[in-house]
Write a protein that holds these residues in place. Structure first.
Motif, PDB file in Angstrom:
ATOM      1  N   UNK A  67       4.910 -79.984 -57.972  1.00  0.00           N
ATOM      2  CA  UNK A  67       6.283 -79.708 -58.422  1.00  0.00           C
ATOM      3  C   UNK A  67       7.154 -79.477 -57.192  1.00  0.00           C
ATOM      4  N   UNK A  68       8.437 -79.277 -57.395  1.00  0.00           N
ATOM      5  CA  UNK A  68       9.342 -79.013 -56.276  1.00  0.00           C
ATOM      6  C   UNK A  68       8.844 -77.804 -55.492  1.00  0.00           C
ATOM      7  N   UNK A  69       8.971 -77.843 -54.162  1.00  0.00           N
ATOM      8  CA  UNK A  69       8.372 -76.826 -53.304  1.00  0.00           C
ATOM      9  C   UNK A  69       9.328 -76.413 -52.199  1.00  0.00           C
ATOM     10  N   UNK A  70       8.974 -75.282 -51.555  1.00  0.00           N
ATOM     11  CA  UNK A  70       9.710 -74.785 -50.394  1.00  0.00           C
ATOM     12  C   UNK A  70       8.700 -74.123 -49.457  1.00  0.00           C
ATOM     13  N   UNK A  71       8.672 -74.584 -48.208  1.00  0.00           N
ATOM     14  CA  UNK A  71       7.800 -74.009 -47.186  1.00  0.00           C
ATOM     15  C   UNK A  71       8.661 -73.178 -46.264  1.00  0.00           C
ATOM     16  N   UNK A  72       8.172 -71.997 -45.866  1.00  0.00           N
ATOM     17  CA  UNK A  72       8.960 -71.144 -44.976  1.00  0.00           C
ATOM     18  C   UNK A  72       8.056 -70.382 -44.018  1.00  0.00           C
ATOM     19  N   UNK A  73       8.675 -69.975 -42.894  1.00  0.00           N
ATOM     20  CA  UNK A  73       8.008 -69.104 -41.935  1.00  0.00           C
ATOM     21  C   UNK A  73       8.875 -67.861 -41.794  1.00  0.00           C
ATOM     22  N   UNK A  74       8.278 -66.709 -41.502  1.00  0.00           N
ATOM     23  CA  UNK A  74       9.072 -65.481 -41.394  1.00  0.00           C
ATOM     24  C   UNK A  74       9.956 -65.504 -40.146  1.00  0.00           C
ATOM     25  N   UNK A  75      11.106 -64.861 -40.237  1.00  0.00           N
ATOM     26  CA  UNK A  75      12.035 -64.813 -39.100  1.00  0.00           C
ATOM     27  C   UNK A  75      11.422 -64.086 -37.908  1.00  0.00           C
ATOM     28  N   UNK A  76      10.473 -63.184 -38.154  1.00  0.00           N
ATOM     29  CA  UNK A  76       9.824 -62.465 -37.054  1.00  0.00           C
ATOM     30  C   UNK A  76       8.957 -63.390 -36.200  1.00  0.00           C
ATOM     31  N   UNK A  77       8.615 -64.564 -36.710  1.00  0.00           N
ATOM     32  CA  UNK A  77       7.791 -65.527 -35.974  1.00  0.00           C
ATOM     33  C   UNK A  77       8.616 -66.649 -35.353  1.00  0.00           C
ATOM     34  N   UNK A  78       9.923 -66.660 -35.586  1.00  0.00           N
ATOM     35  CA  UNK A  78      10.764 -67.793 -35.202  1.00  0.00           C
ATOM     36  C   UNK A  78      10.806 -68.050 -33.698  1.00  0.00           C
ATOM     37  N   UNK A  79      10.586 -67.039 -32.872  1.00  0.00           N
ATOM     38  CA  UNK A  79      10.628 -67.244 -31.421  1.00  0.00           C
ATOM     39  C   UNK A  79       9.408 -68.033 -30.955  1.00  0.00           C
ATOM     40  N   UNK A  80       8.301 -67.917 -31.665  1.00  0.00           N
ATOM     41  CA  UNK A  80       7.049 -68.528 -31.228  1.00  0.00           C
ATOM     42  C   UNK A  80       6.592 -69.695 -32.084  1.00  0.00           C
ATOM     43  N   UNK A  81       7.113 -69.822 -33.319  1.00  0.00           N
ATOM     44  CA  UNK A  81       6.712 -70.892 -34.235  1.00  0.00           C
ATOM     45  C   UNK A  81       7.966 -71.472 -34.898  1.00  0.00           C
ATOM     46  N   UNK A  82       7.952 -72.773 -35.174  1.00  0.00           N
ATOM     47  CA  UNK A  82       9.076 -73.395 -35.870  1.00  0.00           C
ATOM     48  C   UNK A  82       8.584 -74.558 -36.711  1.00  0.00           C
TER      49      UNK A  82
END
Length: 160
Positions: free
Chosen positions: A60-75
């Motif tokens: 079904x329709x989906x959304x993948x996300x990463x936490x903002x606390x990880x944004x400096x090291x992961x994207x």
């Protein structure tokens, strides 16, 4: 008068039968409830500069996300700097870019979440291990007279 009463009663019975027959249509079968199809959790230790590809096949329709606390090291590589991306059902490749930054104090962890059908689950736990601090000690060489340290043509000390 009796005939009119019989006609009136017949008309009322016919109207009641018509109303009841319209109101008694069978209800349509309810559509079966579709439950989200989440992939198994992926746990991986990653290196600086690495790109990790996650294969998902949502139903079904989906959304993948990463936490903002990880944004400096992961994207999310395909999300143009955003912390989330979404799509429709079907096979997908999600690429997560690990920053090429040196980290000596803390292991960095990124939990990638997938949301579908009002439910959210962590589908990947990526860990970027801290680097070990190292110190290299080298002895400077003395000049031929053993008075001062030896230097090269640019004036830098020569180490042995």
């Amino acid at each position: 008068m009796k005939k009119q009463i019989i006609r009136l009663m017949t008309a009322m019975v016919m109207c009641a039968a018509a109303v009841l027959s319209i109101g008694c249509e069978p209800e349509p079968d309810p559509e079966p409830e579709v439950t989200p199809n989440f992939p198994k959790l992926v746990e991986k230790v990653v290196k600086s500069g690495e790109t990790v590809t996650l294969s998902i096949n949502p139903n079904m329709a989906w959304k993948v996300s990463i936490p903002s606390s990880s944004a400096q090291y992961f994207s999310l590589a395909d999300a143009a700097g955003q912390l989330s991306m979404s799509g429709e059902a079907g096979a997908q490749q999600i690429k997560i870019q690990v920053a090429d930054l040196d980290e000596f104090d803390t292991d960095r962890v990124c939990e990638v979440s997938l949301a579908m059908g009002g439910k959210t689950e962590v589908i990947a736990k990526l860990t970027r291990m801290k680097l070990a601090r190292t110190v290299n000690v080298s002895l400077a060489l003395y000049d031929e007279a053993n008075i001062d340290f030896k230097t090269d043509a640019e004036g830098a000390y020569v180490y042995g």
